[in-house]
Design a protein around this motif. Structure first.
Motif, PDB file in Angstrom:
ATOM      1  N   ALA A   1       0.827  -1.206   0.000  1.00 22.85           N
ATOM      2  CA  ALA A   1       0.000   0.000   0.000  1.00 22.85           C
ATOM      3  C   ALA A   1       0.860   1.253   0.000  1.00 22.85           C
ATOM      4  CB  ALA A   1      -0.933   0.003   1.215  1.00 22.85           C
ATOM      5  N   LEU A   2       2.010   1.204   0.670  1.00 24.90           N
ATOM      6  CA  LEU A   2       2.944   2.335   0.674  1.00 24.90           C
ATOM      7  C   LEU A   2       3.853   2.313  -0.545  1.00 24.90           C
ATOM      8  CD1 LEU A   2       4.148   2.539   4.389  1.00 24.90           C
ATOM      9  CD2 LEU A   2       2.660   4.145   3.204  1.00 24.90           C
TER      10      LEU A   2
ATOM     11  N   ALA B   1      -1.391  10.203  -4.988  1.00 30.66           N
ATOM     12  CA  ALA B   1      -2.203   9.525  -3.971  1.00 30.66           C
ATOM     13  C   ALA B   1      -3.705   9.641  -4.260  1.00 30.66           C
ATOM     14  CB  ALA B   1      -1.859  10.060  -2.579  1.00 30.66           C
TER      15      ALA B   1
ATOM     16  N   VAL C   1      -6.818   3.444   2.958  1.00 25.31           N
ATOM     17  CA  VAL C   1      -5.449   3.208   2.485  1.00 25.31           C
ATOM     18  C   VAL C   1      -4.858   4.493   1.915  1.00 25.31           C
ATOM     19  CG1 VAL C   1      -4.079   2.002   0.735  1.00 25.31           C
ATOM     20  CG2 VAL C   1      -5.781   0.749   2.074  1.00 25.31           C
ATOM     21  N   TYR C   2      -5.653   5.229   1.141  1.00 23.55           N
ATOM     22  CA  TYR C   2      -5.210   6.485   0.531  1.00 23.55           C
ATOM     23  C   TYR C   2      -4.799   7.510   1.598  1.00 23.55           C
ATOM     24  CZ  TYR C   2      -6.612  11.262  -0.907  1.00 23.55           C
ATOM     25  OH  TYR C   2      -6.713  12.623  -1.086  1.00 23.55           O
TER      26      TYR C   2
ATOM     27  N   CYS D   1      -1.675   6.217   3.573  1.00 24.63           N
ATOM     28  CA  CYS D   1      -0.454   6.280   2.763  1.00 24.63           C
ATOM     29  C   CYS D   1       0.058   7.712   2.655  1.00 24.63           C
ATOM     30  CB  CYS D   1      -0.710   5.714   1.374  1.00 24.63           C
ATOM     31  SG  CYS D   1      -0.835   3.925   1.341  1.00 24.63           S
TER      32      CYS D   1
ATOM     33  N   LEU E   1       3.665   8.649   4.227  1.00 22.80           N
ATOM     34  CA  LEU E   1       4.715   9.105   3.311  1.00 22.80           C
ATOM     35  C   LEU E   1       5.145  10.535   3.619  1.00 22.80           C
ATOM     36  CD1 LEU E   1       3.495   7.552  -0.065  1.00 22.80           C
ATOM     37  CD2 LEU E   1       5.501   6.898   1.261  1.00 22.80           C
TER      38      LEU E   1
END
Length: 263
Positions: free
Chosen positions: A39-40, A76, A120-121, A124, A128
């Motif tokens: 996911a990352l 993203a 997840v978006y 992440c 990040l």
């Protein structure tokens, strides 16, 4: 708690969606050796490749914003949108056997899929940005309230679109072949690696019909204090998001029985 106690409709709905979320997480990440790290890695690899290419050709994106952060603000959201397209169109076919249970409907599978991709978006992007700040790549933060608002609208837009695709994907399976053909050009015209300020204004009248471009411009405005998405239109984003959500709900309401009967 008495196991025989009658549960409310809300409790049943909550448990159904929670169970589907767990199932989707195992399906989404369990088949990869890297598991949840993918996911990352997916947005990180996109950013690294594009940032390397544009650094080699000596191109900067926006004054005062490092290239990797600028790219993160576009990649993203686009990956969330892209995943919703593919997950929405396959929501019925991938979960067909589950509709034998009276409590579960196609609507539940769509909302579980979109909510997972949205989570997840957001996670992440947050992780990040923390990693980049830790290695010294950061800029002053923008407007947290604006960022919250644009992401709520973005969720509504993608959920409505996923409901429409859920119906279309079952009635017209061939549309799944068209989605990648639409997705690719959107990658180049949605502001993933450019700011609208860098585009001649005579082209704005065509580009600004794209709601995803407004999402990315306003997301960057919320993320970075020095970014000004002066050509984006928040009212248009509200209208397009609420319109897509309404269209999705109405489409699903009209055809949900056909989706269940098509087993």
């Amino acid at each position: 708690m008495n196991p025989m106690a009658k549960r409310s409709n809300w409790q049943i709905q909550r448990d159904v969606i929670y169970s589907l979320l767990i199932r989707e997480m195992k399906t989404r990440f369990g088949k990869w050796r890297l598991g949840y790290a993918w996911a990352l890695l997916e947005p990180a690899l996109h950013i690294m490749v594009l940032a390397t290419i544009f650094n080699l050709i000596g191109r900067s994106f926006y004054p005062g914003i490092p290239t990797v952060l600028f790219m993160l603000g576009g990649i993203a959201p686009f990956l969330f949108f892209s995943h919703c397209l593919s997950k929405g169109i396959a929501a019925v076919s991938s979960n067909r056997g589950l509709f034998n249970y009276r409590q579960l409907r196609p609507f539940d599978t769509v909302i579980a899929r979109v909510f997972l991709e949205f989570s997840v978006y957001i996670l992440c992007m947050l992780v990040l940005m923390i990693i980049l700040a830790w290695v010294g790549v950061f800029v002053p933060f923008g407007d947290i309230l604006l960022l919250f608002e644009v992401n709520i609208l973005f969720f509504c837009f993608c959920f409505g679109l996923s409901l429409v695709l859920c119906v279309l994907g079952e009635k017209h399976p061939e549309i799944s072949k068209v989605i990648p053909l639409v997705n690719r050009p959107l990658y180049f015209i949605s502001g993933v690696f450019f700011s609208l300020e860098q585009i001649p204004e005579e082209y704005h009248q065509y580009l600004l019909w794209n709601p995803l471009l407004h999402v990315i411009e306003i997301t960057r405005e919320g993320l970075f204090a020095s970014y000004e998405g002066k050509f984006s239109n928040f009212q248009y984003l509200i209208f397009s998001s609420m319109g897509m959500l309404a269209l999705g709900l109405l489409t699903y309401r009209a055809y949900w029985r056909d989706l269940v009967r098509s087993q």
